[in-house]
Design an enzyme around this catalytic site. Sequence first.
Site, PDB file in Angstrom:
ATOM      1  N   LYS A  33       0.834  -1.210   0.000  1.00 47.76           N
ATOM      2  CA  LYS A  33       0.000   0.000   0.000  1.00 47.76           C
ATOM      3  C   LYS A  33       0.873   1.267   0.000  1.00 47.76           C
ATOM      4  CE  LYS A  33      -3.062   3.033   0.590  1.00 47.76           C
ATOM      5  NZ  LYS A  33      -4.312   3.324  -0.046  1.00 47.76           N
ATOM      6  N   CYS A  44      -3.453  10.926   1.653  1.00 48.10           N
ATOM      7  CA  CYS A  44      -2.831   9.640   1.333  1.00 48.10           C
ATOM      8  C   CYS A  44      -1.456   9.824   0.718  1.00 48.10           C
ATOM      9  CB  CYS A  44      -3.735   8.877   0.375  1.00 48.10           C
ATOM     10  SG  CYS A  44      -5.419   8.775   0.983  1.00 48.10           S
TER      11      CYS A  44
HETATM   12  N1  SAJ Z   1      -2.102  14.803  -8.828  1.00 47.46           N
HETATM   13  C1  SAJ Z   1      -1.300  15.579  -9.654  1.00 47.46           C
HETATM   14  N2  SAJ Z   1      -0.981  15.100 -10.902  1.00 47.46           N
HETATM   15  C2  SAJ Z   1      -1.438  13.899 -11.346  1.00 47.46           C
HETATM   16  C3  SAJ Z   1      -2.241  13.105 -10.509  1.00 47.46           C
HETATM   17  C4  SAJ Z   1      -2.560  13.580  -9.250  1.00 47.46           C
HETATM   18  O1  SAJ Z   1      -0.871  16.684  -9.294  1.00 47.46           O
HETATM   19  O2  SAJ Z   1      -1.110  13.550 -12.499  1.00 47.46           O
HETATM   20  C5  SAJ Z   1      -2.430  15.302  -7.481  1.00 47.46           C
HETATM   21  C6  SAJ Z   1      -3.930  15.523  -7.275  1.00 47.46           C
HETATM   22  O3  SAJ Z   1      -4.340  16.763  -7.768  1.00 47.46           O
HETATM   23  C7  SAJ Z   1      -4.043  15.415  -5.779  1.00 47.46           C
HETATM   24  C8  SAJ Z   1      -2.981  14.372  -5.424  1.00 47.46           C
HETATM   25  O4  SAJ Z   1      -2.110  14.307  -6.533  1.00 47.46           O
HETATM   26  O5  SAJ Z   1      -3.695  16.640  -5.141  1.00 47.46           O
HETATM   27  C9  SAJ Z   1      -3.527  12.999  -5.129  1.00 47.46           C
HETATM   28  O6  SAJ Z   1      -4.582  12.678  -6.032  1.00 47.46           O
HETATM   29  P1  SAJ Z   1      -4.751  11.230  -6.695  1.00 47.46           P
HETATM   30  O7  SAJ Z   1      -5.953  11.279  -7.542  1.00 47.46           O
HETATM   31  O8  SAJ Z   1      -3.493  10.803  -7.325  1.00 47.46           O
HETATM   32  O9  SAJ Z   1      -4.927  10.255  -5.451  1.00 47.46           O
HETATM   33  P2  SAJ Z   1      -5.853  10.250  -4.120  1.00 47.46           P
HETATM   34  O10 SAJ Z   1      -5.058  10.819  -2.992  1.00 47.46           O
HETATM   35  O11 SAJ Z   1      -7.198  10.786  -4.355  1.00 47.46           O
HETATM   36  O12 SAJ Z   1      -5.982   8.646  -3.922  1.00 47.46           O
HETATM   37  C10 SAJ Z   1      -4.794   7.861  -3.824  1.00 47.46           C
HETATM   38  C11 SAJ Z   1      -4.922   6.686  -4.807  1.00 47.46           C
HETATM   39  N3  SAJ Z   1      -3.634   6.011  -4.927  1.00 47.46           N
HETATM   40  C12 SAJ Z   1      -3.068   5.769  -6.136  1.00 47.46           C
HETATM   41  O13 SAJ Z   1      -3.554   6.123  -7.166  1.00 47.46           O
HETATM   42  C13 SAJ Z   1      -1.800   4.982  -6.114  1.00 47.46           C
HETATM   43  C14 SAJ Z   1      -6.012   5.734  -4.321  1.00 47.46           C
HETATM   44  O14 SAJ Z   1      -6.064   4.578  -5.133  1.00 47.46           O
HETATM   45  C15 SAJ Z   1      -5.736   5.335  -2.854  1.00 47.46           C
HETATM   46  O15 SAJ Z   1      -6.744   4.468  -2.355  1.00 47.46           O
HETATM   47  C16 SAJ Z   1      -5.745   6.599  -2.024  1.00 47.46           C
HETATM   48  O16 SAJ Z   1      -4.666   7.429  -2.475  1.00 47.46           O
HETATM   49  C17 SAJ Z   1      -5.553   6.211  -0.570  1.00 47.46           C
HETATM   50  O17 SAJ Z   1      -6.564   6.195   0.158  1.00 47.46           O
HETATM   51  O18 SAJ Z   1      -4.434   5.863  -0.180  1.00 47.46           O
END
Ligand code: SAJ
Length: 422
Positions: free
Chosen positions: A215, A269
């Site tokens: 994880k 996360c």
């Molecule tokens: N972000 C970027 N650029 C990107 C992708 C995301 O700047 O290309 C930023 C987003 O704007 C945000 C942050 O990253 O601020 C996180 O967003 P996210 O959509 O990547 O992830 P979370 O935090 O909503 O959810 C993550 C997910 N993990 C992965 O994709 C590996 C989800 O599957 C997990 O269950 C969750 O964390 C968790 O609960 O741990």
Amino acid sequence: MISDKTPSVAVIGLGYIGLPTAAVIARSGCNVLGIDVTEHVVETINNGKIHIEEVDLDGLVQGVVSRGLLRASLKFEPADVFVIAVPTPFKDNHVPDLSYVLEATANVAKVLKAGDTVILESTSPVGTTEQMRDLIAEMRPDLDVPGICEGTPNIAIAYCPERVLPGKILEELIKNDCSIGGITPRCARKALAFYKRFVRGECVTTTARAAEMTKLVENSYRDVNIAFANELSIISDDMGLDVWEVISLANRHPRVNILQPGPGVGGHCIAVDPWFIIHGSPENSPLIKTARNVNDGKIDHVLEQASKMIDENSAQNIACLGLAFKANIDDFRESPALKIAEKLAKRYGSKIKIIEPYANALPNGFDGSDAQLIDIDAALDDCDMFITLVDHDIFKSIPLDERQGKIVYDVRGIWPDQPKTN
Ligand code: SAJ
């Protein structure tokens, strides 16, 4: 242990993960008790309502509560399966704070009986499930605890991390594959039998420690890759290049898939979990640590770039688009957009207008500033500068003719057709 009989389930922690999980388990036909420390949360759920925003969750909770399959309580009660989904934040210096997990475990231990299964879903440092096991063994010497007792254990303890994406939680709870880590293989099999009741993705068994690390690795992988995109955007600003164009051209290579730069990484996360790896093995995680610092540093870069554009263009009314930590959700936890907007409000006062369709009022961090919350149409009428901090669909849909002549700092790259401003 779990037999073919439908188990009764207690889900501890009714937040963004716990409540949807409890509702999905209830829909599969189990009687579910949701336990939370907040009275308002318990009352809201017992009225068939929800206290968080998540696609389709309202109808599901209303349905399972009205059918008597889900009820909420402040008190722990006996159940056959306990699923712990409480927060695991970090303390000062990024040291993991396991107090919520251990408190939940202690409360579960008080009502445990032979045959029960205890599953931790909260993202946790490697070794946490073993700490839970030790606590249960200490509190309940009458039970045969796996990995400690000599004969066959009469309870099961496992780790199964949630990995669902906010905004798609109900879909991903069912569809995603699961890593199920047992304290022993027998524990993993017990937990597997439980998840098979409602998960359609593949459920793979392993050890608790491997599942914990998996994880952390998933979220660190994403953090490192976003850091690469964010570093490229800072380099491109310095070189006068359009990072969005560079990334989209590079991504045409069959083996390149660069993520999107933004104002930094938010949520509870991805900005947190890499620290659990760094804390566990500090000498061996320079890349993961640097990525964290690059993503946190992006906030200051955006703040400075925005201030430079405001000053050089003598902007008078500046629209900050979005406060949420990512698109199309109402979650402002650890949001870089929120941090940037708050700082701009302190610097530029009443010149700053906030547009956030998911907020009814400005969060407390704006107290004492003269910034105002306005809607997008008012912003398009009155603001001369736009800073895109969140890629909400409503912002993306604004056509070029409505943005014509505006000064734009497109932090999220949502308006590729916008003529460049310096
Ligand atoms: N972000 C970027 N650029 C990107 C992708 C995301 O700047 O290309 C930023 C987003 O704007 C945000 C942050 O990253 O601020 C996180 O967003 P996210 O959509 O990547 O992830 P979370 O935090 O909503 O959810 C993550 C997910 N993990 C992965 O994709 C590996 C989800 O599957 C997990 O269950 C969750 O964390 C968790 O609960 O741990």
